[in-house]
Design an enzyme around this catalytic site. Structure first.
Site, PDB file in Angstrom:
ATOM      1  N   LYS A   1      52.362  38.697  33.785  1.00 55.16           N
ATOM      2  CA  LYS A   1      52.848  38.570  35.157  1.00 55.16           C
ATOM      3  C   LYS A   1      53.768  39.737  35.513  1.00 55.16           C
ATOM      4  CE  LYS A   1      54.733  35.187  38.274  1.00 55.16           C
ATOM      5  NZ  LYS A   1      53.784  35.720  39.273  1.00 55.16           N
TER       6      LYS A   1
ATOM      7  N   ASN B   1      48.728  31.536  47.833  1.00 59.14           N
ATOM      8  CA  ASN B   1      49.958  31.414  47.058  1.00 59.14           C
ATOM      9  C   ASN B   1      51.091  32.237  47.630  1.00 59.14           C
ATOM     10  OD1 ASN B   1      51.121  33.715  45.137  1.00 59.14           O
ATOM     11  ND2 ASN B   1      48.911  34.084  45.309  1.00 59.14           N
ATOM     12  N   ALA B   2      52.287  31.728  47.403  1.00 58.06           N
ATOM     13  CA  ALA B   2      53.503  32.485  47.682  1.00 58.06           C
ATOM     14  C   ALA B   2      54.478  32.158  46.564  1.00 58.06           C
ATOM     15  CB  ALA B   2      54.084  32.112  49.042  1.00 58.06           C
TER      16      ALA B   2
ATOM     17  N   CYS C   1      52.264  43.360  46.449  1.00 55.14           N
ATOM     18  CA  CYS C   1      52.545  41.929  46.498  1.00 55.14           C
ATOM     19  C   CYS C   1      52.990  41.533  47.904  1.00 55.14           C
ATOM     20  CB  CYS C   1      53.611  41.531  45.494  1.00 55.14           C
ATOM     21  SG  CYS C   1      53.849  39.751  45.481  1.00 55.14           S
TER      22      CYS C   1
ATOM     23  N   ASN D   1      44.608  43.133  45.517  1.00 57.77           N
ATOM     24  CA  ASN D   1      45.567  42.037  45.444  1.00 57.77           C
ATOM     25  C   ASN D   1      45.158  41.017  46.511  1.00 57.77           C
ATOM     26  OD1 ASN D   1      47.979  40.468  45.026  1.00 57.77           O
ATOM     27  ND2 ASN D   1      48.953  42.318  44.236  1.00 57.77           N
TER      28      ASN D   1
ATOM     29  N   GLY E   1      41.170  36.545  37.878  1.00 50.55           N
ATOM     30  CA  GLY E   1      42.438  36.015  38.389  1.00 50.55           C
ATOM     31  C   GLY E   1      42.427  34.506  38.509  1.00 50.55           C
TER      32      GLY E   1
HETATM   33  C1  LIG Z   1      49.340  32.382  41.962  1.00 52.95           C
HETATM   34  C2  LIG Z   1      49.066  33.857  41.916  1.00 52.95           C
HETATM   35  C3  LIG Z   1      50.046  34.729  41.433  1.00 52.95           C
HETATM   36  C4  LIG Z   1      49.815  36.101  41.400  1.00 52.95           C
HETATM   37  N1  LIG Z   1      50.780  36.925  40.910  1.00 52.95           N
HETATM   38  C5  LIG Z   1      50.550  38.256  40.840  1.00 52.95           C
HETATM   39  C6  LIG Z   1      51.511  39.138  40.274  1.00 52.95           C
HETATM   40  O1  LIG Z   1      52.572  38.721  39.793  1.00 52.95           O
HETATM   41  N2  LIG Z   1      51.220  40.479  40.253  1.00 52.95           N
HETATM   42  C7  LIG Z   1      50.053  40.978  40.735  1.00 52.95           C
HETATM   43  O2  LIG Z   1      49.844  42.198  40.684  1.00 52.95           O
HETATM   44  N3  LIG Z   1      49.112  40.163  41.260  1.00 52.95           N
HETATM   45  C8  LIG Z   1      49.336  38.823  41.330  1.00 52.95           C
HETATM   46  N4  LIG Z   1      48.367  38.003  41.854  1.00 52.95           N
HETATM   47  C9  LIG Z   1      47.125  38.584  42.384  1.00 52.95           C
HETATM   48  C10 LIG Z   1      46.021  38.600  41.347  1.00 52.95           C
HETATM   49  O3  LIG Z   1      46.360  39.388  40.240  1.00 52.95           O
HETATM   50  C11 LIG Z   1      44.707  39.111  41.965  1.00 52.95           C
HETATM   51  O4  LIG Z   1      44.889  40.442  42.384  1.00 52.95           O
HETATM   52  C12 LIG Z   1      44.249  38.297  43.159  1.00 52.95           C
HETATM   53  O5  LIG Z   1      44.540  36.931  42.967  1.00 52.95           O
HETATM   54  C13 LIG Z   1      42.766  38.450  43.454  1.00 52.95           C
HETATM   55  O6  LIG Z   1      41.968  38.058  42.358  1.00 52.95           O
HETATM   56  P1  LIG Z   1      41.345  36.576  42.182  1.00 52.95           P
HETATM   57  O7  LIG Z   1      40.673  36.235  43.471  1.00 52.95           O
HETATM   58  O8  LIG Z   1      40.422  36.667  41.033  1.00 52.95           O
HETATM   59  O9  LIG Z   1      42.509  35.680  41.927  1.00 52.95           O
HETATM   60  C14 LIG Z   1      48.578  36.623  41.866  1.00 52.95           C
HETATM   61  C15 LIG Z   1      47.590  35.736  42.323  1.00 52.95           C
HETATM   62  C16 LIG Z   1      47.807  34.387  42.340  1.00 52.95           C
HETATM   63  C17 LIG Z   1      46.720  33.485  42.827  1.00 52.95           C
END
Ligand SMILES: Cc1cc2nc3c(=O)[nH]c(=O)nc-3n(C[C@H](O)[C@H](O)[C@H](O)COP(=O)(O)O)c2cc1C
Ligand SMILES: Cc1cc2nc3c(=O)[nH]c(=O)nc-3n(C[C@H](O)[C@H](O)[C@H](O)COP(=O)(O)OP(=O)(O)OC[C@H]3O[C@@H](n4cnc5c(N)ncnc54)[C@H](O)[C@@H]3O)c2cc1C
Ligand code: FES
EC number: 1.3.-.-
Lengths: 298, 317
Positions: free
Chosen positions: B61, B85-86, B145, B206, B279
């Site tokens: 993370k 998410n937030a 982010c 992201n 992710g």
């Molecule tokens: C709950 C949650 C927390 C995330 N936290 C981070 C983070 O700390 N740093 C980051 O670069 N991306 C973060 N992401 C983004 C993911 O790394 C990814 O780029 C994004 O969710 C798209 O991919 P996915 O559709 O496969 O989830 C987060 C995503 C989710 C859903």
């Protein structure tokens, strides 16, 4: 570095807790029946989960292969059923039909593929006592069948059982129709007290009020323990009542979860720290069971 | 291991002899299946769930200079085919990370890419410099982010993106990856700026800035109001971004967004990604990432490819 298995709950380090020993199982519904108004019990064959679970733990479950709903739902482990050889084989879950997962699930026939992973969370601490009072409302009765059976010695989960002399269940719901599994609890030998908002079964009263009444009747509460699960406002009142009577109390938090295994940071609750401040803790791995005194209800 | 129960037939099939390795500038990975930052905890949480050493790379993370408690609940809400998410970069801070998480992470026998975020260019540079010296395979700059207000948005302005990447590259001895946001008009321009700044690769995407509303309460559902959308719902957006960026830059791309099965992985590779990150799917199918590694050889063989590099950027338009 702290040992993740022994680090205590005041640790600020997120990865001190994890879903050790959880298994992901692709299986299907072997039973799925209505047991009360809007309330269903499902059964799946999941021996690897059944063999490891302790009372108070939960699983994440989803309808396999569908994108809506996408995210798993946390359901407390209601019962573990052995096969003819006596090996833990089936996991039973009881759920209230409510929304995106539980509505289609309630309509799913036997044979529907489901994906589940568990057992998750910490489970209740089996602290010996004379009288265990389980104060539950809504759909909060679900973790209590196993806990009560462990406490009265009827079932064991790889750790000491028979640690309470008497087991009592105070179970409240909006009305009689919503009370689910009362026969299971009676058969397990618990002393069951029901209450409803409309008086259609048991006393017309709220769970914290019945608990208050019971603690006053008992008088010497030194060896009483309370566990609670249900709507947050009810648990807060139960915790208050226990604090007043100096009774040990554990709560099962139901914060919204997305993974159940500690990797998404969705499920946080405000937990008091040794230094007097609070920190957000992931209830899926650091809970869902907490000492009531540790929860910051604000 | 658990994935055996999940797909019992995978291991029975003969494994075609294909080369799974992939190269992203100075960063070489054993295979292209990585896991995305924020969706795999600090990896320790997953140690009993998947065989982490099978993965192409692991991103813990995102860390910041100071610990952050993150946003008030609700932090996630499901929407159709996706998750909003937030979280607010809830993390232990770089000191605790280096002391408690990194020593464990570097024993995992898989490339560790540390994701860092800051409010200022200096924050990014000092974090990249610090963790870059501690045995990690690469540093990913989280320029994207959506949940942290206050800082300059390095992912939406080409010249600040260029500058932060260039400064981090200078200060950090290991490869620099720039993670970009889709919440811009022309993502290819931002990617070009990252390339000119010296990024070894760009990671996209992201989450997509989005919102969910409880109309009866007349309130946003997330504690933070808006949040980032992820999951299958955003996969077409991510593919579009990878395509646009692949047409504009030469540096390698890591594809992220809604990847949930081996077909998704192959779509990203063909469109232009040299690796992918899983992710949200880690949340609802925890053993998926390593199963994808198992499934990749057969998928490559299906189009007569003998290596991952045979399929990267082979989209015909
Ligand atoms: C709950 C949650 C927390 C995330 N936290 C981070 C983070 O700390 N740093 C980051 O670069 N991306 C973060 N992401 C983004 C993911 O790394 C990814 O780029 C994004 O969710 C798209 O991919 P996915 O559709 O496969 O989830 C987060 C995503 C989710 C859903
Ligand atoms: C550890 C744990 C154990 C649980 N055990 C059980 C159980 O044994 N039986 C059972 O029926 N349910 C249990 N739940 C709740 C369960 O996870 C689901 O939230 C519930 O079944 C509703 O899911 P759904 O998809 O049907 O509804 P959704 O469509 O997700 O939601 C319906 C409505 O409820 C709201 N909501 C959803 N989740 C929560 C929440 N956690 N807190 C407050 N409001 C919420 C939504 O905003 C929406 O308005 C448990 C939750 C946790 C965290
Ligand atoms: S539900 Fe994902 S961290 Fe608790």
């Amino acid at each position: 570095m702290s040992d993740p298995n022994t680090a205590d709950c005041d640790s600020n380090l997120h990865a001190s807790y994890y879903a050790d020993g959880m298994q992901q199982v692709e299986t299907e519904l072997v039973e799925n029946e209505q047991i009360a108004q809007s309330t269903y019990r499902l059964r799946v064959a999941a021996p690897t989960i059944a063999a490891r679970a302790v009372p108070g733990q939960f699983v994440m479950i989803r309808l396999a292969g569908v994108n809506a709903p996408l995210i798993g739902r946390a359901l407390a482990i209601y019962d573990i059923v052995n096969n003819d050889q006596g090996d833990p084989t089936w996991v039973d879950l009881v759920y209230l039909q409510k929304g995106a997962f539980t509505t289609p699930c309630s309509q799913s026939p036997v044979g529907t593929p489901v994906s589940l992973w568990g057992p998750l969370g910490n489970g209740f601490d089996p602290r010996p006592c004379d009288r265990l009072i389980m104060a539950v409302g809504g759909i909060g009765q679900t973790p209590m069948l196993l806990l009560g059976r462990e406490a009265n010695g009827a079932q064991a989960f790889g750790r000491p059982n028979g640690w309470a002399k008497d087991v009592e269940l105070i179970y409240g719901a909006r009305n009689e129709g919503l009370l689910a599994g009362v026969d299971d609890f009676r058969q397990a030998g618990f002393d069951v007290q029901l209450c409803t908002d409309d008086g259609s079964a048991g006393q017309q009263a709220l769970v914290p009020a019945i608990l208050e009444q019971r603690l006053q009747e008992i008088g010497d509460t030194a060896s009483v323990r309370v566990v609670t699960c249900g709507p947050e406002i009810m648990m807060e009142k139960v915790a208050e009542c226990c604090q007043k009577h100096h009774v040990d109390c554990q709560v099962s938090m139901e914060t919204p979860m997305a993974c159940g295994i500690g990797i998404c940071f969705s499920c946080v609750a405000k937990v008091k720290q040794a230094d007097g401040n609070w920190d957000y803790k992931r209830t899926c791995v650091e809970g869902p069971i907490f000492d009531a005194g540790k929860i910051d209800w604000s | 291991m658990n994935q055996a129960t999940a797909t019992p037939t995978d291991s029975d099939q003969p494994i075609p002899n294909v080369d799974l390795s992939t190269k992203l500038g100075r960063l070489a990975l054993p295979n292209p299946i990585m896991v995305a930052s924020g969706t795999f905890g600090y990896a320790r949480e997953m140690q009993e769930v998947v065989d982490v050493s099978k993965l192409g790379g692991v991103l813990p993370k995102t860390i910041t200079a100071e610990p952050r408690v993150g946003n008030a609940p609700w932090r996630t809400v499901e929407t159709t085919g996706g998750l909003l998410n937030a979280i607010g970069l809830d993390n232990d801070g770089v000191d605790a990370f280096c002391e408690h998480h990194l020593p464990y992470l570097v024993t995992l026998n898989t490339p560790i890419v540390v994701s860092v975020a800051g409010r200022t260019e200096d924050d990014f540079v000092s974090l990249a410099q610090l963790v870059g010296q501690l045995g990690v395979a690469a540093v990913e700059l989280n320029l994207s982010c959506p949940n942290v207000s206050g800082g300059i948005d390095f992912g939406t302005n080409a010249s600040s993106c260029h500058d932060v990447v260039a400064a981090a590259r200078k200060a950090c001895p290991v490869p620099i990856l720039a993670k970009l946001t889709p919440n811009v008009t022309r993502i290819a321009e931002i990617a070009k700026a990252a390339q000119e700044g010296g990024a070894d690769a760009v990671c996209l995407i992201n989450t997509v800035l989005a919102m969910a509303v409880d109309w009866k309460k007349r309130k946003p559902i997330l504690g933070n109001g808006m949040g980032g959308l992820s999951g299958p719902a955003i996969k077409p957006i991510a593919l579009r971004c990878v395509h646009q960026v692949a047409s504009a830059v030469d540096i390698p791309i890591i594809g992220i967004g809604g990847i949930a099965n081996i077909d998704d992985v192959m779509q990203f590779l063909v469109t232009g990604a040299s690796a992918v990150q899983i992710g949200t799917a880690n949340y609802y199918d925890p053993t998926l990432s390593t199963r994808l590694v198992d499934q990749l050889p057969a998928a490559l063989a299906e189009i007569n490819a003998s290596s991952v590099s045979d399929v990267i950027r082979t989209l015909q338009v």
